[in-house]
Design an enzyme around this catalytic site. Sequence first.
Site, PDB file in Angstrom:
ATOM      1  N   GLY A  15       0.834  -1.211   0.000  1.00  0.00           N
ATOM      2  CA  GLY A  15       0.000   0.000   0.000  1.00  0.00           C
ATOM      3  C   GLY A  15       0.863   1.254   0.000  1.00  0.00           C
ATOM      4  N   ARG A  25      13.262  10.267  -2.814  1.00  0.00           N
ATOM      5  CA  ARG A  25      14.147  11.414  -3.053  1.00  0.00           C
ATOM      6  C   ARG A  25      15.419  11.309  -2.202  1.00  0.00           C
ATOM      7  NH1 ARG A  25      14.456  16.112   0.051  1.00  0.00           N
ATOM      8  NH2 ARG A  25      15.033  18.056  -1.022  1.00  0.00           N
ATOM      9  N   VAL A  28      17.730   8.562  -3.574  1.00  0.00           N
ATOM     10  CA  VAL A  28      18.379   8.957  -4.838  1.00  0.00           C
ATOM     11  C   VAL A  28      19.468   9.999  -4.574  1.00  0.00           C
ATOM     12  CG1 VAL A  28      17.979  10.049  -7.086  1.00  0.00           C
ATOM     13  CG2 VAL A  28      16.332   8.375  -6.206  1.00  0.00           C
ATOM     14  N   ARG A  76       1.134  -5.274  -5.461  1.00  0.00           N
ATOM     15  CA  ARG A  76       1.337  -6.460  -4.619  1.00  0.00           C
ATOM     16  C   ARG A  76       1.504  -7.614  -5.598  1.00  0.00           C
ATOM     17  NH1 ARG A  76      -2.798  -3.716  -1.071  1.00  0.00           N
ATOM     18  NH2 ARG A  76      -1.629  -3.126   0.772  1.00  0.00           N
ATOM     19  N   SER A  77       2.631  -8.345  -5.513  1.00  0.00           N
ATOM     20  CA  SER A  77       2.930  -9.355  -6.536  1.00  0.00           C
ATOM     21  C   SER A  77       2.812 -10.780  -6.005  1.00  0.00           C
ATOM     22  CB  SER A  77       4.354  -9.127  -7.056  1.00  0.00           C
ATOM     23  OG  SER A  77       4.759 -10.219  -7.850  1.00  0.00           O
ATOM     24  N   ASP A 107       5.296  -4.897   5.971  1.00  0.00           N
ATOM     25  CA  ASP A 107       5.812  -6.226   6.319  1.00  0.00           C
ATOM     26  C   ASP A 107       5.900  -7.177   5.120  1.00  0.00           C
ATOM     27  OD1 ASP A 107       3.065  -6.412   6.181  1.00  0.00           O
ATOM     28  OD2 ASP A 107       2.826  -7.506   8.066  1.00  0.00           O
ATOM     29  N   THR A 130       4.414   2.565   5.617  1.00  0.00           N
ATOM     30  CA  THR A 130       3.028   2.100   5.702  1.00  0.00           C
ATOM     31  C   THR A 130       2.292   2.975   6.703  1.00  0.00           C
ATOM     32  OG1 THR A 130       1.569   0.359   6.561  1.00  0.00           O
ATOM     33  CG2 THR A 130       3.840   0.279   7.307  1.00  0.00           C
ATOM     34  N   ASP A 132       0.115   1.998   8.605  1.00  0.00           N
ATOM     35  CA  ASP A 132      -0.368   1.177   9.719  1.00  0.00           C
ATOM     36  C   ASP A 132       0.481   1.262  10.996  1.00  0.00           C
ATOM     37  OD1 ASP A 132      -2.270   0.367   7.897  1.00  0.00           O
ATOM     38  OD2 ASP A 132      -1.249  -1.515   7.409  1.00  0.00           O
ATOM     39  N   ASP A 134       2.673  -0.697  11.976  1.00  0.00           N
ATOM     40  CA  ASP A 134       2.543  -2.035  12.561  1.00  0.00           C
ATOM     41  C   ASP A 134       3.857  -2.825  12.559  1.00  0.00           C
ATOM     42  OD1 ASP A 134       2.670  -2.257   9.827  1.00  0.00           O
ATOM     43  OD2 ASP A 134       1.086  -3.749   9.655  1.00  0.00           O
ATOM     44  N   ARG A 176      -5.118  -2.098   9.172  1.00  0.00           N
ATOM     45  CA  ARG A 176      -5.051  -3.555   9.032  1.00  0.00           C
ATOM     46  C   ARG A 176      -5.219  -4.212  10.409  1.00  0.00           C
ATOM     47  NH1 ARG A 176      -3.368  -6.175   4.317  1.00  0.00           N
ATOM     48  NH2 ARG A 176      -2.334  -4.325   3.569  1.00  0.00           N
ATOM     49  N   LYS A 218     -23.316  13.482  27.743  1.00  0.00           N
ATOM     50  CA  LYS A 218     -22.740  13.803  26.441  1.00  0.00           C
ATOM     51  C   LYS A 218     -23.826  14.089  25.405  1.00  0.00           C
ATOM     52  CE  LYS A 218     -18.337  11.638  26.924  1.00  0.00           C
ATOM     53  NZ  LYS A 218     -17.260  10.863  26.404  1.00  0.00           N
ATOM     54  N   ARG A 260      -4.874   7.615   3.033  1.00  0.00           N
ATOM     55  CA  ARG A 260      -3.596   7.285   2.404  1.00  0.00           C
ATOM     56  C   ARG A 260      -3.101   8.358   1.434  1.00  0.00           C
ATOM     57  NH1 ARG A 260      -3.839   1.182   1.147  1.00  0.00           N
ATOM     58  NH2 ARG A 260      -3.386   1.778  -0.992  1.00  0.00           N
TER      59      ARG A 260
HETATM   60  O1  F6P Z   1      -1.421  -1.405   4.744  1.00  0.00           O
HETATM   61  C1  F6P Z   1      -1.986  -0.184   4.423  1.00  0.00           C
HETATM   62  C2  F6P Z   1      -3.481  -0.321   4.241  1.00  0.00           C
HETATM   63  O2  F6P Z   1      -4.020   0.947   3.914  1.00  0.00           O
HETATM   64  C3  F6P Z   1      -4.236  -0.921   5.417  1.00  0.00           C
HETATM   65  O3  F6P Z   1      -4.465   0.011   6.450  1.00  0.00           O
HETATM   66  C4  F6P Z   1      -5.484  -1.424   4.766  1.00  0.00           C
HETATM   67  O4  F6P Z   1      -6.007  -2.525   5.479  1.00  0.00           O
HETATM   68  C5  F6P Z   1      -4.977  -1.886   3.413  1.00  0.00           C
HETATM   69  O5  F6P Z   1      -3.761  -1.211   3.178  1.00  0.00           O
HETATM   70  C6  F6P Z   1      -5.918  -1.618   2.273  1.00  0.00           C
HETATM   71  O6  F6P Z   1      -5.385  -2.193   1.136  1.00  0.00           O
HETATM   72  P1  F6P Z   1      -5.841  -1.843  -0.351  1.00  0.00           P
HETATM   73  O7  F6P Z   1      -5.345  -0.468  -0.672  1.00  0.00           O
HETATM   74  O8  F6P Z   1      -5.211  -2.876  -1.190  1.00  0.00           O
HETATM   75  O9  F6P Z   1      -7.334  -1.885  -0.341  1.00  0.00           O
END
Ligand code: F6P
Length: 327
Positions: A15, A25, A28, A76-77, A107, A130, A132, A134, A176, A218, A260
Site C-alpha cells: 500500500g 528522493r 536517490v 502487490r505481486s 511487512d 506504511t 499502519d 505495525d 489492518r 454527552k 492514504r
Molecule cells: O497497509 C496499508 C493499508 O491501507 C491498510 O491500512 C489497509 O487494510 C490496506 O492497506 C488496504 O489495502 P488496499 O489499498 O489494497 O485496499
Amino acid sequence: MDNKISRIGVFTSGGDAPGMNAAIRAVVRACAYYKKECFGIMRGYEGMIEGDIVKLGARSVGNILQRGGTILKTARSEEFRTEEGRAKAFKNLKDEGINALIAIGGDGTFTGLHKLYEQFQLPSVCIPGTIDNDLAGTDYTIGYDTATNIAVEAIDRIRDTALSHNRLFFIEVMGRNSGYIAINSGIAGGAAAIVIPEEDLTFEQLYAVLGEGGKTSKSSNLIVVAEGSKIGDAHTLAKQVASRSNYFDIKVTVLGHLQRGGSPTYFDRVLASRMGVAAVEGLLAGKTDVMVGVNDKKMVYNAFNDIMNRHHVIDSESLRIAKILSI
Ligand code: F6P
C-alpha cells in the site's frame, strides 16, 4: 564505506503511504552524494519481474518531497512469492548491474526482500513505509503521522455534525491488524470509546460506555473503530447497538483510502528523509537483510528475524489515558 556496491535499485511496494516520495528522493540524493548510481524499479516486485527499471539522478526527484503517493508506483505481486518469480527478478537486476536494493514498504515488502536475500544474497535494506505503524523495531513508519492527522481532521468535522443532531457516530479508520491510527486519532479527536484489536473489549463493555437513556451528559458520542477490530467493524457494531436500543440516532463513516492520500506532514517528510539516507549509508557500511528504524529519535537497523515475528505493541499509557479522558 563498501565500494563493491555501485548500483542501487529502489522501489516502493504494498500500500502506498504519504512520505514514500520523500524517501525515494532521499535515497536517490544520498546515492548521488556517495557517487553511487541509482535505479528506480517501477511497480514494486511486479516491475522487478518485468524488468521495468529506470535510471534516477538527483534532478529526477525534484519537486516530489511534498507529494503523496509514489512516483515509482506500487503493487502487490503474487509471482514474487515463488522462487521462479524471484529468479526472474534477480536476472533483471543483474542485467542492469544492480548490486544492492532498497525497498520502501510494509511487512509484506520486507518479507519479499528477505526471501530474495536468502535466495541470492543480494545486499538489501528495507525502509518502513506504511500508514499502519505495525512494524516492530521502529517507533514510527512513514505515512502513519499523516494518516493519523487526516483521521483527526475527519473526526473533528464529524463532531460538528454529530453535535448538531445529538448523534452517535461510528468512525472506522484503517490500520489492518494494528490499532495505532485508531488509538491516537481517538485520543486526539476526543472519542468516547476506541475499539482496537490489541485490547480485549467486549460489545457489552462498549455498550455500557454509551450510557443509554441519558446516563451520561454527552450530547454526541464518537466511537473510533480500527478496521482490525475483533468485535466487528463499524457497520456491524452500529447495527448491534441499533438492534438493542432506539435511544441512539446512529451514523457510520468509514474513512478508507482518504487516509492514504495527500501531502505528507513535516514529520513524515523528515522521517522519510532520515530513513532514506540511513538506508544508503547502511548498505554502504555492509548492512543487509535489515530494516531501518527510529527508536527514541536515533536511527537503528533491525535484522529481519528480530522484528518480523513481533507485534508493534501499543503502550499501556495510551490505553490508560484514552479511558480516563473519555469519561
Ligand atoms: O497497509 C496499508 C493499508 O491501507 C491498510 O491500512 C489497509 O487494510 C490496506 O492497506 C488496504 O489495502 P488496499 O489499498 O489494497 O485496499
